[in-house]
Write a protein that holds these residues in place. Structure first.
Motif, PDB file in Angstrom:
ATOM      1  N   HIS A 165      26.712  -0.394  45.377  1.00 57.17           N
ATOM      2  CA  HIS A 165      26.590  -0.587  43.931  1.00 57.17           C
ATOM      3  C   HIS A 165      25.266  -1.297  43.605  1.00 57.17           C
ATOM      4  N   ARG A 166      24.833  -1.145  42.344  1.00 59.81           N
ATOM      5  CA  ARG A 166      23.573  -1.744  41.899  1.00 59.81           C
ATOM      6  C   ARG A 166      23.826  -2.570  40.648  1.00 59.81           C
ATOM      7  N   ILE A 167      23.316  -3.803  40.656  1.00 60.54           N
ATOM      8  CA  ILE A 167      23.434  -4.709  39.517  1.00 60.54           C
ATOM      9  C   ILE A 167      22.053  -4.875  38.903  1.00 60.54           C
ATOM     10  N   GLY A 168      21.885  -4.496  37.637  1.00 59.56           N
ATOM     11  CA  GLY A 168      20.587  -4.528  36.974  1.00 59.56           C
ATOM     12  C   GLY A 168      20.100  -5.934  36.645  1.00 59.56           C
ATOM     13  N   ASP A 169      18.836  -6.021  36.238  1.00 60.84           N
ATOM     14  CA  ASP A 169      18.202  -7.309  35.952  1.00 60.84           C
ATOM     15  C   ASP A 169      18.912  -8.089  34.851  1.00 60.84           C
ATOM     16  N   ASN A 170      19.381  -7.386  33.821  1.00 52.32           N
ATOM     17  CA  ASN A 170      19.979  -8.061  32.667  1.00 52.32           C
ATOM     18  C   ASN A 170      21.507  -8.058  32.702  1.00 52.32           C
ATOM     19  N   ALA A 171      22.062  -7.569  33.791  1.00 55.95           N
ATOM     20  CA  ALA A 171      23.527  -7.470  33.891  1.00 55.95           C
ATOM     21  C   ALA A 171      24.138  -8.833  34.195  1.00 55.95           C
ATOM     22  N   ILE A 184      25.527  -1.120  37.310  1.00 58.56           N
ATOM     23  CA  ILE A 184      25.884  -2.080  36.268  1.00 58.56           C
ATOM     24  C   ILE A 184      24.624  -2.636  35.605  1.00 58.56           C
ATOM     25  N   LYS A 185      24.460  -2.332  34.329  1.00 59.75           N
ATOM     26  CA  LYS A 185      23.363  -2.893  33.546  1.00 59.75           C
ATOM     27  C   LYS A 185      23.882  -3.763  32.407  1.00 59.75           C
ATOM     28  N   GLY A 186      25.190  -3.657  32.104  1.00 64.07           N
ATOM     29  CA  GLY A 186      25.790  -4.430  31.017  1.00 64.07           C
ATOM     30  C   GLY A 186      26.525  -5.651  31.522  1.00 64.07           C
ATOM     31  N   ASN A 187      27.614  -6.005  30.839  1.00 65.33           N
ATOM     32  CA  ASN A 187      28.344  -7.247  31.114  1.00 65.33           C
ATOM     33  C   ASN A 187      29.771  -6.932  31.569  1.00 65.33           C
ATOM     34  N   VAL A 188      30.121  -7.412  32.745  1.00 63.89           N
ATOM     35  CA  VAL A 188      31.431  -7.136  33.319  1.00 63.89           C
ATOM     36  C   VAL A 188      32.097  -8.479  33.647  1.00 63.89           C
ATOM     37  N   LYS A 189      33.301  -8.685  33.111  1.00 59.70           N
ATOM     38  CA  LYS A 189      34.016  -9.945  33.324  1.00 59.70           C
ATOM     39  C   LYS A 189      35.484  -9.668  33.643  1.00 59.70           C
ATOM     40  N   HIS A 190      35.985 -10.261  34.731  1.00 57.26           N
ATOM     41  CA  HIS A 190      37.388 -10.179  35.116  1.00 57.26           C
ATOM     42  C   HIS A 190      37.894  -8.743  35.039  1.00 57.26           C
ATOM     43  N   SER A 191      37.220  -7.865  35.764  1.00 60.50           N
ATOM     44  CA  SER A 191      37.551  -6.446  35.723  1.00 60.50           C
ATOM     45  C   SER A 191      37.437  -5.830  37.115  1.00 60.50           C
ATOM     46  N   ILE A 192      38.039  -4.653  37.264  1.00 59.73           N
ATOM     47  CA  ILE A 192      37.929  -3.883  38.495  1.00 59.73           C
ATOM     48  C   ILE A 192      37.314  -2.532  38.165  1.00 59.73           C
ATOM     49  N   LEU A 193      36.205  -2.227  38.848  1.00 58.54           N
ATOM     50  CA  LEU A 193      35.506  -0.970  38.646  1.00 58.54           C
ATOM     51  C   LEU A 193      35.629  -0.118  39.896  1.00 58.54           C
ATOM     52  N   VAL A 197      31.241   4.069  38.820  1.00 59.45           N
ATOM     53  CA  VAL A 197      31.270   3.713  37.390  1.00 59.45           C
ATOM     54  C   VAL A 197      29.884   3.249  36.944  1.00 59.45           C
ATOM     55  N   THR A 198      29.500   3.662  35.745  1.00 66.93           N
ATOM     56  CA  THR A 198      28.250   3.217  35.136  1.00 66.93           C
ATOM     57  C   THR A 198      28.561   2.383  33.895  1.00 66.93           C
ATOM     58  N   VAL A 199      27.964   1.200  33.836  1.00 60.70           N
ATOM     59  CA  VAL A 199      28.076   0.353  32.646  1.00 60.70           C
ATOM     60  C   VAL A 199      26.658   0.177  32.106  1.00 60.70           C
ATOM     61  N   GLU A 200      26.383   0.810  30.988  1.00 63.08           N
ATOM     62  CA  GLU A 200      25.017   0.816  30.465  1.00 63.08           C
ATOM     63  C   GLU A 200      24.640  -0.527  29.839  1.00 63.08           C
ATOM     64  N   ASP A 201      23.357  -0.679  29.599  1.00 60.59           N
ATOM     65  CA  ASP A 201      22.790  -1.910  29.054  1.00 60.59           C
ATOM     66  C   ASP A 201      23.475  -2.285  27.738  1.00 60.59           C
ATOM     67  N   VAL A 215      31.735   6.485  32.577  1.00 57.53           N
ATOM     68  CA  VAL A 215      30.513   5.940  31.987  1.00 57.53           C
ATOM     69  C   VAL A 215      30.880   5.135  30.744  1.00 57.53           C
ATOM     70  N   ILE A 216      30.495   3.861  30.748  1.00 55.89           N
ATOM     71  CA  ILE A 216      30.655   3.006  29.572  1.00 55.89           C
ATOM     72  C   ILE A 216      29.274   2.921  28.922  1.00 55.89           C
ATOM     73  N   LYS A 217      29.118   3.575  27.789  1.00 55.68           N
ATOM     74  CA  LYS A 217      27.796   3.738  27.176  1.00 55.68           C
ATOM     75  C   LYS A 217      27.312   2.434  26.528  1.00 55.68           C
ATOM     76  N   ALA A 218      26.009   2.376  26.316  1.00 54.33           N
ATOM     77  CA  ALA A 218      25.390   1.223  25.655  1.00 54.33           C
ATOM     78  C   ALA A 218      26.063   0.965  24.305  1.00 54.33           C
ATOM     79  N   GLY A 219      26.394  -0.300  24.058  1.00 49.94           N
ATOM     80  CA  GLY A 219      27.023  -0.672  22.787  1.00 49.94           C
ATOM     81  C   GLY A 219      28.539  -0.580  22.790  1.00 49.94           C
ATOM     82  N   ALA A 220      29.124  -0.004  23.846  1.00 53.70           N
ATOM     83  CA  ALA A 220      30.584   0.121  23.909  1.00 53.70           C
ATOM     84  C   ALA A 220      31.206  -1.207  24.324  1.00 53.70           C
TER      85      ALA A 220
END
Length: 235
Positions: A165-171, A184-193, A197-201, A215-220
Motif C-alpha cells: 500500500h502507498r500513503i501519500g504526502d498529505n494523507a 491513500i491520499k485522504g484521511n482514514v480513521k478507525h477503519s479497515i480497507l 482501495v483508493t482514497v483520493e485527496d 474508490v472513495i473520490k475526492a470530497g467524499a
C-alpha cells in the motif's frame, strides 16, 4: 471416526482439540459448541437447553419465546456413523439444513447430544451490523479478544498478489488496517480497507469497512458503514 463441521457466517478463535476431548469424555454422538448470548438476541439463533451434565434436553431453532440463551455457534462434532445415518435419512429433503433437519433428527432418534460451552472469541456475522462490529473489534484486540497479530495463534489471510500500500504526502491514517494495493491520499480513521482501495485527496473514511478495489473520490465522506467491493463513492 469423528467429523468436525463449521457452518454459517461466523468468526471464531477456538482450539478444537479441547472441543474434541469434551466430545470423547462425554461419550457423545453429537456435540455442538454453544455460547451465551444476550436474551434479547436469543431468538436469532438455534438454542440448546442442556442439563447439569451438558446433555441437550431440548433444541429450539430461532424461537419466538426462547427457553435458553445458549446459542449454537454452528460448530459441530459428529461421530461418523451418526452423521452418516442422518444424511442418508435426510437425502430427499430439499435444502437440508443442520439446524432445521439434521440436529432435530438426531434429537428425535435419542442420540447422545451434548452442548460444549465456549468462552473465547466468537461472532455471528449474519447481519450487516454484526459484520461491521466484528471488523471494528479487530482494531481493538486488547478489549475484543480477537488479535490478528498474535504470534501464538496466527491467522493467515489470502495473498492478493498486489503491490504494497502507498500513503501519500498529505494523507492521515489513524488506528486502521490498510491492505495490499491501497492508495491513500485522504484521511482514514478507525477503519479497515481491503486490498486495492483508493482514497483520493481530501476524502474522509471513518469507522468504516471498505471492501476491495473500491474508490472513495475526492470530497467524499464515508462514515460508520460497510462499502461493498468495486464501488465508487463520489462527492
Amino acid at each position: 471416526e469423528y467429523v468436525i463441521i463449521l457452518s454459517g457466517d461466523q468468526i471464531c478463535k477456538q482450539d478444537y482439540s479441547d472441543f474434541l476431548r469434551f466430545h470423547k469424555e462425554k461419550g457423545a454422538e453429537f456435540s455442538v459448541a454453544v455460547m451465551e448470548v444476550p436474551w434479547e438476541e436469543a431468538s436469532r439463533f438455534g438454542l440448546m437447553v442442556a442439563d447439569e451434565n451438558d446433555k441437550i434436553t431440548e433444541f429450539q431453532e430461532k424461537p419466538k419465546n426462547p427457553k435458553s440463551n445458549l446459542a449454537s455457534m454452528g460448530i459441530y462434532i459428529f461421530s461418523w456413523p451418526v452423521l452418516r445415518d442422518a444424511l442418508v435419512a435426510m437425502k430427499d429433503v430439499q435444502s437440508c439444513d443442520f439446524g432445521k433437519h439434521i440436529i432435530p433428527y438426531c434429537f428425535e432418534n435419542d442420540k447422545r447430544l451434548f452442548a460444549y460451552e465456549f468462552n473465547g472469541y466468537w461472532k455471528d456475522v449474519g447481519t450487516i451490523n454484526s459484520l461491521w462490529e466484528a471488523n471494528m473489534e479487530v482494531l481493538d484486540p486488547e478489549h475484543s479478544g480477537i488479535n490478528l497479530f498474535d504470534e501464538n495463534w496466527k491467522i493467515y489471510s489470502r495473498n492478493s498478489g498486489m503491490t504494497g500500500h502507498r500513503i501519500g504526502d498529505n494523507a492521515t491514517v489513524e488506528n486502521s488496517m490498510i491492505t495490499d494495493g491501497c492508495n491513500i491520499k485522504g484521511n482514514v480513521k478507525h477503519s479497515i480497507l481491503f486490498a486495492g482501495v483508493t482514497v483520493e485527496d481530501g476524502a474522509i473514511v471513518e469507522d468504516a469497512v471498505v471492501m476491495g478495489n473500491t474508490v472513495i473520490k475526492a470530497g467524499a465522506s464515508v462514515r460508520h458503514c460497510i462499502i461493498a467491493e468495486n464501488a465508487v463513492i463520489g462527492e
